[in-house]
Enzyme design. Structure first.
Site, mmCIF file in Angstrom:
data_model
loop_
_atom_site.group_PDB
_atom_site.id
_atom_site.type_symbol
_atom_site.label_atom_id
_atom_site.label_comp_id
_atom_site.label_asym_id
_atom_site.label_seq_id
_atom_site.Cartn_x
_atom_site.Cartn_y
_atom_site.Cartn_z
ATOM 1 N N HIS A 3 0.820 -1.208 0.000
ATOM 2 C CA HIS A 3 0.000 0.000 0.000
ATOM 3 C C HIS A 3 0.857 1.262 0.000
ATOM 4 C CE1 HIS A 3 -4.158 0.981 -0.183
ATOM 5 N NE2 HIS A 3 -4.546 -0.058 0.513
ATOM 6 N N ASP A 222 -8.645 -9.632 -18.534
ATOM 7 C CA ASP A 222 -8.584 -10.844 -19.367
ATOM 8 C C ASP A 222 -7.245 -10.883 -20.096
ATOM 9 O OD1 ASP A 222 -8.867 -12.914 -21.138
ATOM 10 O OD2 ASP A 222 -10.608 -12.082 -22.177
#
Length: 278
Positions: A3, A222
């Site tokens: 983070h 994808d």
């Protein structure tokens, strides 16, 4: 992913760009790696009292997944809309309020401490001009001070839900363009975060943190062999942490909730009653 480098949306957008390249396609817009730093330059925070350790739990915590399908979401929205307090509540607001209501009703919170409920808010679409493609940490905590749990005990279940939805909404909507600009000029966000941290470190408040990943295009990533069957995160065992994610069809919400093993059964029972009773 650290983070320190980026937030979840940045990670997903990066993966989406990466996947498009693997398919031999060009995305219309690529992540802008320097945009967030231009708005919020790095600072020396060594003297800051803000620490994630305030939310760390013990090793007994478990993460349980609850799937709020469109029927359960509709039932919660209907219950939350029965008053002028709340109009057209979002699915994130009602799920957040339901979880808070469960902990309050089952006396799982310290009655001597005030309760804080904070939502991680994506600032990109809220800034003007938009920071839509900015890579980095683009989220602020919008915190609601809910008061002491005992002030909710006398309220009917539906009234509790409505009150909590209202306060969650107010906290999220506090993070607007004006707030972001004040943070740029005067670092308002760090100041507010410090005040919340003081309340918790001094034992005056207990905090819930909600992180909504709903709407993030995780199921669009994808690499050439099809969309993901299921997207999830690894357990992040922080006390009172709730992560919300859209289901694959986009109609529901998966809530990943950290709690103690002895709290599981009562939450499961209450979850099953959504739509059958108020």
């Amino acid at each position: 992913m650290s983070h320190v480098v980026a937030d979840t949306l940045s990670l997903v957008e990066f993966m989406d760009a990466w996947a498009a390249t693997c398919r031999g396609e060009n995305r219309k817009s690529a992540p802008e790696f320097g945009a967030m730093a231009r708005y919020f330059p790095a600072q020396d925070l060594s003297d800051s009292n803000v620490s994630p350790s305030l939310l760390m739990g013990d090793d007994k915590l478990v993460t349980k997944r609850f799937v709020f399908d469109k029927e359960k979401l509709a039932a919660l929205k209907q219950a939350a809309t029965g008053s002028d307090i709340v109009k057209d509540p979002t699915r994130v607001e009602v799920v957040s309020a339901f979880i808070l209501k469960y902990f309050i009703e089952n006396n799982l919170l310290d009655a001597k401490k005030s309760l804080l409920a904070a939502h991680m808010v994506n600032i990109r679409p809220r800034a003007s001009p938009s920071l839509e493609n900015a890579f980095g940490n683009g989220c602020f905590l919008g915190a609601a001070e809910l008061g002491h749990p005992d002030q909710y005990y006398s309220l009917p279940a539906v009234a509790k839900l409505q009150e909590l939805v209202s306060k969650v909404r107010r906290a999220i909507r506090t993070i607007n363009d004006e707030y972001i600009r004040e943070t740029e000029r005067e670092d308002r966000y760090l100041s507010d975060l410090g005040k919340l941290s003081d309340l918790m470190s001094e034992g005056e408040a207990d905090g819930f943190v909600f992180s909504s990943w709903c709407g993030f295009p995780m199921y669009e990533v994808d690499f050439g062999w099809g969309r993901p069957v299921w997207v999830c995160t690894t357990p992040l065992l922080m006390k009172h942490l709730v992560i919300l994610m859209s289901t694959r069809d986009g109609n529901g919400i998966e809530a990943l909730i950290n709690l103690l093993p002895n709290q599981l059964q009562s939450l499961e029972n209450q979850f099953k009653l959504i739509g059958t009773t108020n």
